[in-house]
Write a protein that holds these residues in place. Structure first.
Motif, mmCIF file in Angstrom:
data_model
loop_
_atom_site.group_PDB
_atom_site.id
_atom_site.type_symbol
_atom_site.label_atom_id
_atom_site.label_comp_id
_atom_site.label_asym_id
_atom_site.label_seq_id
_atom_site.Cartn_x
_atom_site.Cartn_y
_atom_site.Cartn_z
ATOM 1 N N PRO A 12 51.012 24.056 51.457
ATOM 2 C CA PRO A 12 50.198 24.780 50.666
ATOM 3 C C PRO A 12 50.413 26.052 50.209
ATOM 4 C CG PRO A 12 49.845 25.181 53.075
ATOM 5 C CD PRO A 12 51.079 24.212 52.882
ATOM 6 N N ILE A 13 49.738 26.689 49.706
ATOM 7 C CA ILE A 13 49.937 28.207 49.363
ATOM 8 C C ILE A 13 49.622 29.024 50.528
ATOM 9 C CG2 ILE A 13 47.588 28.818 48.584
ATOM 10 C CD1 ILE A 13 48.550 30.787 46.483
ATOM 11 N N PHE A 162 57.302 24.844 57.049
ATOM 12 C CA PHE A 162 56.838 25.225 58.375
ATOM 13 C C PHE A 162 55.629 25.031 58.836
ATOM 14 C CE2 PHE A 162 55.416 28.579 61.127
ATOM 15 C CZ PHE A 162 56.316 28.124 62.286
ATOM 16 N N ILE A 163 54.515 25.538 57.877
ATOM 17 C CA ILE A 163 53.074 25.228 57.837
ATOM 18 C C ILE A 163 52.589 23.956 58.219
ATOM 19 C CG2 ILE A 163 50.732 25.772 56.911
ATOM 20 C CD1 ILE A 163 51.793 28.440 55.869
ATOM 21 N N ILE A 167 51.087 22.515 61.571
ATOM 22 C CA ILE A 167 49.587 21.708 61.799
ATOM 23 C C ILE A 167 49.908 20.419 62.099
ATOM 24 C CG2 ILE A 167 47.840 20.980 60.198
ATOM 25 C CD1 ILE A 167 48.166 23.367 58.207
ATOM 26 N N LYS A 168 50.978 19.802 61.772
ATOM 27 C CA LYS A 168 50.986 18.277 62.484
ATOM 28 C C LYS A 168 51.124 18.366 63.885
ATOM 29 C CE LYS A 168 53.615 14.218 61.870
ATOM 30 N NZ LYS A 168 54.756 13.624 61.435
ATOM 31 N N PHE A 190 44.131 17.858 56.295
ATOM 32 C CA PHE A 190 45.588 17.633 55.806
ATOM 33 C C PHE A 190 46.711 17.994 56.558
ATOM 34 C CE2 PHE A 190 43.605 18.351 51.212
ATOM 35 C CZ PHE A 190 43.261 17.114 51.052
ATOM 36 N N TYR A 191 47.513 17.258 56.368
ATOM 37 C CA TYR A 191 49.095 17.658 57.367
ATOM 38 C C TYR A 191 49.012 17.348 58.772
ATOM 39 C CZ TYR A 191 49.562 20.444 53.036
ATOM 40 O OH TYR A 191 49.588 20.984 51.739
#
Length: 192
Positions: A12-13, A162-163, A167-168, A190-191
């Motif tokens: 994502p942004i 990395f984000i 999150i995962k 998401f993710y």
């Protein structure tokens, strides 16, 4: 008007993207930044990409407080895989009154010589380059090139990869995302 085109999947942004875009529009001679959401980078695997409409929605959410930065989905309607030189031609045709430039990190500049028709891009467009940590020197063929403008933007070492991984792994990465983007991701699961 001079428009800086900042290409990315924005998957994502995050605040790194926003910091660089804002720095470029506030501390260079660029009048606006267009964040061009790419449907599929020919050099990346597609499997981890969210649908185009989700990524453009998050970019739009993130840019609500930045009137000089806009989203662009110009590449959504172009044949895939698409190349930057094609996008530039389409934008120039649609907006002949605007002066387009590219924004890229030093790491991308190092591989510019592998881009489709990179000589045409360098001949016709300025490239605003922001620094990256430990990426080595710029290709000697581009060092001191009149179309390459180095901008001492803050070095951001946050990546979308990395984000997504964080999150995962159920880590709290809220400070790395605009609040409304975090809420969108969280609500959509998401993710994970």
């Amino acid at each position: 008007m001079k428009i800086g085109l900042y290409f990315g999947t924005f998957n994502p942004i995050h605040i790194g993207h926003l910091t660089i875009a804002n720095y470029m529009v506030e501390f260079s001679d660029l009048d606006q930044i267009w964040m061009v959401v790419t449907p599929h980078n020919p050099h990346k695997k597609k499997s981890s990409l969210l649908d185009n409409h989700h990524r453009i929605a998050m970019v739009d959410l993130a840019l609500q407080d930045y009137p000089k930065i806009k989203s662009s989905k110009v590449e959504f309607d172009l044949p895939q895989p698409n190349y930057t030189v094609n996008t530039l031609a389409v934008l120039e045709e649609k907006h002949p009154d605007l002066d387009f430039c590219l924004i890229m990190g030093e790491d991308n500049l190092k591989s510019l010589h592998k881009w489709k028709n990179y000589e045409v891009i360098l001949e016709r467009y300025s490239i605003y380059v922001y620094p990256r940590v430990s990426e080595g020197k710029i290709e000697t063929q581009f060092e001191g090139h009149e179309k390459i403008i180095k901008v001492p933007a803050p070095i951001m070492e946050i990546s979308s990869t990395f984000i997504r991984k964080s999150i995962k792994d159920d880590k709290n990465i809220k400070p790395m995302l605009p609040q409304n983007v975090w809420e969108y991701l969280d609500e959509m699961n998401f993710y994970k």
